[in-house]
Design a protein around this motif. Structure first.
Motif, mmCIF file in Angstrom:
data_model
loop_
_atom_site.group_PDB
_atom_site.id
_atom_site.type_symbol
_atom_site.label_atom_id
_atom_site.label_comp_id
_atom_site.label_asym_id
_atom_site.label_seq_id
_atom_site.Cartn_x
_atom_site.Cartn_y
_atom_site.Cartn_z
ATOM 1 N N ALA A 35 12.989 -8.084 -11.659
ATOM 2 C CA ALA A 35 12.825 -6.629 -11.784
ATOM 3 C C ALA A 35 13.604 -6.035 -12.951
ATOM 4 N N THR A 36 14.627 -6.739 -13.448
ATOM 5 C CA THR A 36 15.480 -6.154 -14.487
ATOM 6 C C THR A 36 15.610 -7.019 -15.739
ATOM 7 N N MET A 37 14.746 -8.022 -15.908
ATOM 8 C CA MET A 37 14.860 -8.876 -17.095
ATOM 9 C C MET A 37 13.492 -9.343 -17.590
ATOM 10 N N ILE A 38 13.344 -9.329 -18.940
ATOM 11 C CA ILE A 38 12.124 -9.857 -19.563
ATOM 12 C C ILE A 38 12.495 -10.859 -20.649
ATOM 13 N N ILE A 39 11.527 -11.686 -20.995
ATOM 14 C CA ILE A 39 11.656 -12.634 -22.105
ATOM 15 C C ILE A 39 10.590 -12.276 -23.135
ATOM 16 N N ILE A 40 11.024 -11.928 -24.364
ATOM 17 C CA ILE A 40 10.055 -11.694 -25.443
ATOM 18 C C ILE A 40 9.583 -13.061 -25.896
ATOM 19 N N ASP A 41 8.283 -13.326 -25.780
ATOM 20 C CA ASP A 41 7.802 -14.660 -26.102
ATOM 21 C C ASP A 41 6.940 -14.761 -27.356
ATOM 22 N N HIS A 42 6.431 -13.627 -27.858
ATOM 23 C CA HIS A 42 5.540 -13.751 -29.024
ATOM 24 C C HIS A 42 5.387 -12.409 -29.738
ATOM 25 N N THR A 43 5.342 -12.470 -31.058
ATOM 26 C CA THR A 43 5.016 -11.293 -31.871
ATOM 27 C C THR A 43 3.940 -11.705 -32.856
ATOM 28 N N ASP A 44 2.908 -10.885 -32.968
ATOM 29 C CA ASP A 44 1.826 -11.178 -33.903
ATOM 30 C C ASP A 44 1.411 -9.880 -34.591
ATOM 31 N N VAL A 45 1.348 -9.925 -35.921
ATOM 32 C CA VAL A 45 0.931 -8.770 -36.714
ATOM 33 C C VAL A 45 -0.200 -9.216 -37.632
ATOM 34 N N ASP A 46 -1.288 -8.471 -37.628
ATOM 35 C CA ASP A 46 -2.428 -8.787 -38.479
ATOM 36 C C ASP A 46 -2.010 -8.818 -39.950
ATOM 37 N N GLU A 47 -2.617 -9.711 -40.683
ATOM 38 C CA GLU A 47 -2.322 -9.889 -42.110
ATOM 39 C C GLU A 47 -2.398 -8.566 -42.880
ATOM 40 N N SER A 48 -3.320 -7.685 -42.493
ATOM 41 C CA SER A 48 -3.512 -6.415 -43.199
ATOM 42 C C SER A 48 -2.309 -5.477 -43.070
ATOM 43 N N LEU A 49 -1.438 -5.726 -42.096
ATOM 44 C CA LEU A 49 -0.285 -4.857 -41.867
ATOM 45 C C LEU A 49 1.043 -5.516 -42.232
ATOM 46 N N ARG A 50 0.989 -6.739 -42.704
ATOM 47 C CA ARG A 50 2.233 -7.452 -43.038
ATOM 48 C C ARG A 50 3.023 -6.685 -44.089
ATOM 49 N N GLY A 51 4.334 -6.665 -43.928
ATOM 50 C CA GLY A 51 5.203 -6.000 -44.887
ATOM 51 C C GLY A 51 5.379 -4.511 -44.641
ATOM 52 N N GLU A 52 4.738 -3.970 -43.607
ATOM 53 C CA GLU A 52 4.839 -2.537 -43.311
ATOM 54 C C GLU A 52 5.869 -2.226 -42.227
ATOM 55 N N GLY A 53 6.569 -3.237 -41.741
ATOM 56 C CA GLY A 53 7.568 -2.998 -40.703
ATOM 57 C C GLY A 53 6.982 -2.812 -39.318
ATOM 58 N N VAL A 54 5.761 -3.265 -39.133
ATOM 59 C CA VAL A 54 5.069 -3.078 -37.860
ATOM 60 C C VAL A 54 5.734 -3.889 -36.743
ATOM 61 N N GLY A 55 6.160 -5.092 -37.049
ATOM 62 C CA GLY A 55 6.851 -5.906 -36.043
ATOM 63 C C GLY A 55 8.098 -5.194 -35.546
ATOM 64 N N ARG A 56 8.824 -4.589 -36.456
ATOM 65 C CA ARG A 56 10.037 -3.865 -36.075
ATOM 66 C C ARG A 56 9.693 -2.619 -35.255
ATOM 67 N N GLN A 57 8.570 -1.960 -35.556
ATOM 68 C CA GLN A 57 8.147 -0.810 -34.752
ATOM 69 C C GLN A 57 7.897 -1.233 -33.304
ATOM 70 N N LEU A 58 7.275 -2.390 -33.142
ATOM 71 C CA LEU A 58 7.032 -2.910 -31.796
ATOM 72 C C LEU A 58 8.357 -3.182 -31.092
ATOM 73 N N LEU A 59 9.276 -3.822 -31.802
ATOM 74 C CA LEU A 59 10.573 -4.143 -31.202
ATOM 75 C C LEU A 59 11.350 -2.877 -30.857
ATOM 76 N N ASP A 60 11.324 -1.889 -31.745
ATOM 77 C CA ASP A 60 12.029 -0.638 -31.465
ATOM 78 C C ASP A 60 11.471 0.046 -30.216
ATOM 79 N N ALA A 61 10.161 0.004 -30.055
ATOM 80 C CA ALA A 61 9.545 0.588 -28.855
ATOM 81 C C ALA A 61 9.978 -0.175 -27.612
ATOM 82 N N LEU A 62 10.017 -1.492 -27.705
ATOM 83 C CA LEU A 62 10.441 -2.317 -26.578
ATOM 84 C C LEU A 62 11.899 -2.036 -26.231
ATOM 85 N N VAL A 63 12.772 -1.945 -27.236
ATOM 86 C CA VAL A 63 14.197 -1.676 -27.006
ATOM 87 C C VAL A 63 14.380 -0.297 -26.348
ATOM 88 N N ALA A 64 13.669 0.710 -26.818
ATOM 89 C CA ALA A 64 13.761 2.049 -26.224
ATOM 90 C C ALA A 64 13.332 2.004 -24.763
#
Length: 95
Positions: A35-64
């Protein structure tokens, strides 16, 4: 560019994702261990968005979300693991 991040969870699996034109173009998946713990197991960003910081946006949303729900995080995904190693300001959610 900032994209709206959506979150879905069903049973013991969850995902933070970004959709563009009806297509999922980025996602960070996790498995819930209890109930109080998760494991981040995978991150995938489409080639068209690479370099835009999209992976970090996902992580920031998860952390919040983890902070708001009192969830602890174990990053097994290499991308997430590297981000936690680089940025001490988000380590408060780590197990």
């Amino acid at each position: 560019m900032q994209y709206p991040v959506q979150h879905e969870e069903a049973q013991s699996k969850g995902v933070f994702h970004i959709d563009k034109n009806g297509q999922r173009v980025a996602e960070m998946t996790y498995s819930r261990t209890n109930a109080t713990m998760i494991i981040i197991d995978h991150t995938d960003v489409d080639e068209s968005l690479r370099g835009e910081g999209v992976g970090r946006q996902l992580l920031d949303a998860l952390v919040a979300w983890a902070r708001n729900t009192g969830t602890k995080v174990l990053p097994l995904c290499p991308f997430a693991k590297a981000q936690f190693a680089k940025d001490a300001s988000i380590r408060d959610v780590l197990v």
